[in-house]
Design an enzyme around this catalytic site. Structure first.
Site, PDB file in Angstrom:
ATOM      1  N   THR A 171       0.532  -6.086   3.618  1.00 52.76           N
ATOM      2  CA  THR A 171      -0.843  -5.637   3.821  1.00 52.76           C
ATOM      3  C   THR A 171      -0.861  -4.286   4.533  1.00 52.76           C
ATOM      4  O   THR A 171       0.094  -3.931   5.234  1.00 52.76           O
ATOM      5  CB  THR A 171      -1.657  -6.702   4.579  1.00 52.76           C
ATOM      6  OG1 THR A 171      -3.026  -6.305   4.548  1.00 52.76           O
ATOM      7  CG2 THR A 171      -1.215  -6.873   6.018  1.00 52.76           C
ATOM      8  N   MET A 176     -11.232  -0.728   5.985  1.00 47.23           N
ATOM      9  CA  MET A 176     -12.499  -0.249   5.416  1.00 47.23           C
ATOM     10  C   MET A 176     -13.439   0.264   6.499  1.00 47.23           C
ATOM     11  O   MET A 176     -14.638   0.007   6.459  1.00 47.23           O
ATOM     12  CB  MET A 176     -13.193  -1.385   4.642  1.00 47.23           C
ATOM     13  CG  MET A 176     -12.339  -1.940   3.536  1.00 47.23           C
ATOM     14  SD  MET A 176     -13.004  -3.458   2.838  1.00 47.23           S
ATOM     15  CE  MET A 176     -12.518  -4.668   4.061  1.00 47.23           C
ATOM     16  N   ASP A 181      -5.750  -2.567  -9.633  1.00 48.81           N
ATOM     17  CA  ASP A 181      -6.773  -2.018  -8.759  1.00 48.81           C
ATOM     18  C   ASP A 181      -6.604  -0.551  -8.473  1.00 48.81           C
ATOM     19  O   ASP A 181      -5.551   0.004  -8.725  1.00 48.81           O
ATOM     20  CB  ASP A 181      -6.604  -2.694  -7.401  1.00 48.81           C
ATOM     21  CG  ASP A 181      -7.497  -3.883  -7.255  1.00 48.81           C
ATOM     22  OD1 ASP A 181      -7.472  -4.445  -6.173  1.00 48.81           O
ATOM     23  OD2 ASP A 181      -8.203  -4.223  -8.208  1.00 48.81           O
ATOM     24  N   GLY A 224      -3.774  -4.026  -4.428  1.00 49.55           N
ATOM     25  CA  GLY A 224      -3.225  -3.246  -3.321  1.00 49.55           C
ATOM     26  C   GLY A 224      -2.976  -4.137  -2.114  1.00 49.55           C
ATOM     27  O   GLY A 224      -3.724  -5.089  -1.866  1.00 49.55           O
ATOM     28  N   GLY A 225      -1.926  -3.849  -1.361  1.00 42.07           N
ATOM     29  CA  GLY A 225      -1.641  -4.619  -0.148  1.00 42.07           C
ATOM     30  C   GLY A 225      -1.329  -6.059  -0.472  1.00 42.07           C
ATOM     31  O   GLY A 225      -0.530  -6.347  -1.367  1.00 42.07           O
ATOM     32  N   PRO A 256       0.803  -1.221   0.000  1.00 38.33           N
ATOM     33  CA  PRO A 256       0.000   0.000   0.000  1.00 38.33           C
ATOM     34  C   PRO A 256       0.837   1.273   0.000  1.00 38.33           C
ATOM     35  O   PRO A 256       1.944   1.298   0.525  1.00 38.33           O
ATOM     36  CB  PRO A 256      -0.736  -0.102   1.334  1.00 38.33           C
ATOM     37  CG  PRO A 256       0.251  -0.789   2.226  1.00 38.33           C
ATOM     38  CD  PRO A 256       1.182  -1.614   1.364  1.00 38.33           C
ATOM     39  N   LYS A 316     -12.483   1.259 -10.688  1.00 37.63           N
ATOM     40  CA  LYS A 316     -13.307   2.468 -10.567  1.00 37.63           C
ATOM     41  C   LYS A 316     -14.456   2.380  -9.572  1.00 37.63           C
ATOM     42  O   LYS A 316     -14.608   3.220  -8.710  1.00 37.63           O
ATOM     43  CB  LYS A 316     -13.846   2.874 -11.930  1.00 37.63           C
ATOM     44  CG  LYS A 316     -13.134   4.125 -12.403  1.00 37.63           C
ATOM     45  CD  LYS A 316     -13.589   4.602 -13.738  1.00 37.63           C
ATOM     46  CE  LYS A 316     -12.448   5.293 -14.439  1.00 37.63           C
ATOM     47  NZ  LYS A 316     -12.240   4.860 -15.798  1.00 37.63           N
TER      48      LYS A 316
END
Ligand code: SAH
Length: 518
Positions: free
Chosen positions: A121, A174, A38, A91-92, A15, A60
């Site tokens: 991560t 998240m 991504d 990502g990650g 990331p 997107k």
């Protein structure tokens, strides 16, 4: 279908910082024929792919219902079936909240060969960059990674909050839109509301931000601070260690945004130095190196290379172009055996040393004028260390098409016979990259660096073309007095001038200005 067996490699990109990819991941990228990437995979990583690689962006619209996922799975299968090496860059880590498992499952079902390359991560990068150890012998020996935003279709939380309340360090991915429920659920399950907590946004990137608070205060701490994804929440006593271990914010250029304006290839060295010191770097190449169209003058001088008493190089680009043309013509390096070699400064000298050529002359200050003066002495027979060598007569200057007359004039005045040959052309790129243009438009640029006069001229032309101007608060850094003068002539003020006139000198000048508050 092609005869060649296609394959998909799920690669973790890490990331925030493109440097966080693994060596294995990078090696796959370098070979990729198709890259499917991504939103959270740093696009700068794509510069490592072969130029022929097809790049497909699939980030997107994150769709929790998974329809996008189906489409991505189909895309992976389709390209692999066509016999291509597909890198799926995520990502990650691909298997931590990355749906890598679903993609691998779909590939297995379709009978497609796949590999999985782990990535750093976000929790690990955020912890490292914020100075928060996720475990610590004194404070934490268990760790949980939790999806903070659950599937909205689920009627109630499927998380076992009681169990989570008993884990020493809990990291929520998240979670920015669920701070209230995270704070309320964890506290209701028995975790002390005073437990230290941190929200870390854009971990690993120059715009990383860390807000330290407590579990109970999480929603209030975030309110009004414009906390935007990607962000992580870390809850646990270990957050308290940040006070002692934060390091990113202590870097001298932390939080500074700097535009660098050299050629694409040369930017990378300067960018890396600035980024190492904490700066957010935007590359806006103002010079493009192009081959000369008519090589007859180059061919003529290289075929008589042995006749020159001196070859003087005024840039690393000149050295690169010289070497390239020697290779093209099959010129043997020993043709230079009797010539002396001069370099304008350390970067040019280093480029020569890469070719096993050790410069005999390098001036004390790194300007064309100083080089001319040093060489003129040689032609006049003054201050000769190598007194056994005869005074030089014939000199070759392999240069850019736009080089000035200063050097050849000085040499001719000293009696030299000068062959000035353009070995490469310098062009102005078509436009500014979107990120640099956006930052200039927002006035969000602290410094712009100029490593040559032509960088100044071209960059200003690019600005005009985009209808932009240098923001008033932006400071300008020049590599030396000549570049500084070009800025002045354009009505601009150089805030710092490097001394010595080198890239490290330029970086030092900016750091000194920042530390000294100049
Ligand atoms: N596979 C990824 C996670 C993808 S889920 C990984 O292993 O890191 C997306 C979530 O990851 C974001 O909502 C955020 O919580 C976290 N994340 C990703 N990049 C981040 C970053 N640079 N800084 C903070 N959080 C990040």
């Amino acid at each position: 279908m092609s005869d060649k067996q296609g394959m998909v490699v799920l690669v973790g990109a890490g990331p925030g910082d493109p440097g966080f990819i693994t060596l294995d991941g990078l090696n796959w990228l370098r070979r990729a024929e198709v890259v499917i990437y991504d939103r959270l995979a740093d696009p700068r990583l794509l510069e490592n792919c072969p130029s022929s690689a097809q790049r497909i962006y699939v980030g997107k619209t994150p769709d929790p219902a998974g329809q996008d996922q189906e489409a991505i799975n189909r895309l992976l299968i389709e390209h692999a079936r066509a016999g291509r090496l597909v890198v799926r860059l995520k990502g990650g880590d691909p298997l931590v909240f990355g749906r890598g498992g679903e993609e691998a499952g779909a590939l297995r079902q379709a009978g497609i060969d796949f590999r999985i390359v782990p990535g750093v991560t976000a929790a690990l990068a955020a912890a490292a960059c914020a100075g928060i150890p996720l475990t610590d012998r004194r404070l934490a020996s268990s760790l949980a990674l939790v999806a903070g935003r659950e599937d909205p279709a689920k009627p109630q939380s499927s998380l076992n909050w009681r169990a989570l309340a008993g884990i020493d360090t809990v990291v929520f991915y998240m979670g920015v839109t669920a701070l209230d429920s995270i704070a309320a659920n964890l506290a209701a399950a028995g975790r002390d509301a005073h437990t230290p907590a941190a929200i870390i946004t854009a971990a690993g990137s120059p715009s990383q931000r860390v807000i330290v608070t407590t579990l109970g205060q999480l929603p209030q701490a975030a309110a009004g601070q414009q906390v935007r994804p990607p962000a992580l929440i870390i809850v646990g006593q270990v957050v308290g260690l940040r006070e002692q271990l934060a390091w990113l914010e202590r870097l001298p250029l932390y939080g500074r945004r700097i535009i660098v304006t050299r050629t694409r290839r040369q930017n990378s060295e300067l960018s890396a130095r600035l980024a190492e010191l904490g700066a957010g770097v935007l590359e806006a190449p103002a010079i493009e190196i192009a081959p000369v169209t008519d090589t007859s003058a180059i061919n003529a001088c290289l075929n008589r290379l042995g006749e020159y008493d001196l070859v003087a190089f005024t840039s690393a680009n000149g050295v690169a172009a010289f070497a390239e043309h020697c290779r093209r013509l099959g010129v043997d390096g020993r043709a230079l055996a009797s010539a002396r070699i001069a370099a304008i400064g350390p970067a040019t000298a280093e480029a020569l040393e890469q070719l096993f050529l050790k410069p005999d002359v390098m001036p004390d200050t790194f300007t064309t004028e100083a080089l001319g003066t040093a060489l003129a002495k040689l032609f006049r027979g003054e201050g000769q260390e190598k007194s056994q060598q005869p005074r030089p007569r014939k000199v070759l200057l392999p240069r850019a098409d736009i080089a000035t007359d200063t050097l050849p004039e000085l040499l001719r005045q000293a009696g030299a016979q000068v062959d000035e040959v353009a070995f490469y052309r310098t062009l102005c790129p078509d436009s500014l990259p979107a990120d640099a243009a956006g930052a200039l438009r927002d006035g969000a640029v602290d410094w712009i660096t100029f490593a040559s006069s032509s960088c100044v001229t071209n960059f200003l032309a690019l600005l005009t073309k985009s209808g932009l101007a240098i923001p008033t608060a932006t400071r300008l850094a020049a590599i030396g007095p000549v570049t500084a003068e070009t800025l002045r002539q354009a009505g601009l003020t150089p805030h710092v001038i490097a001394n010595p006139y080198t890239i490290p000198g330029l970086v030092d000048a900016i750091v000194r200005a920042e530390i000294g508050g100049v």
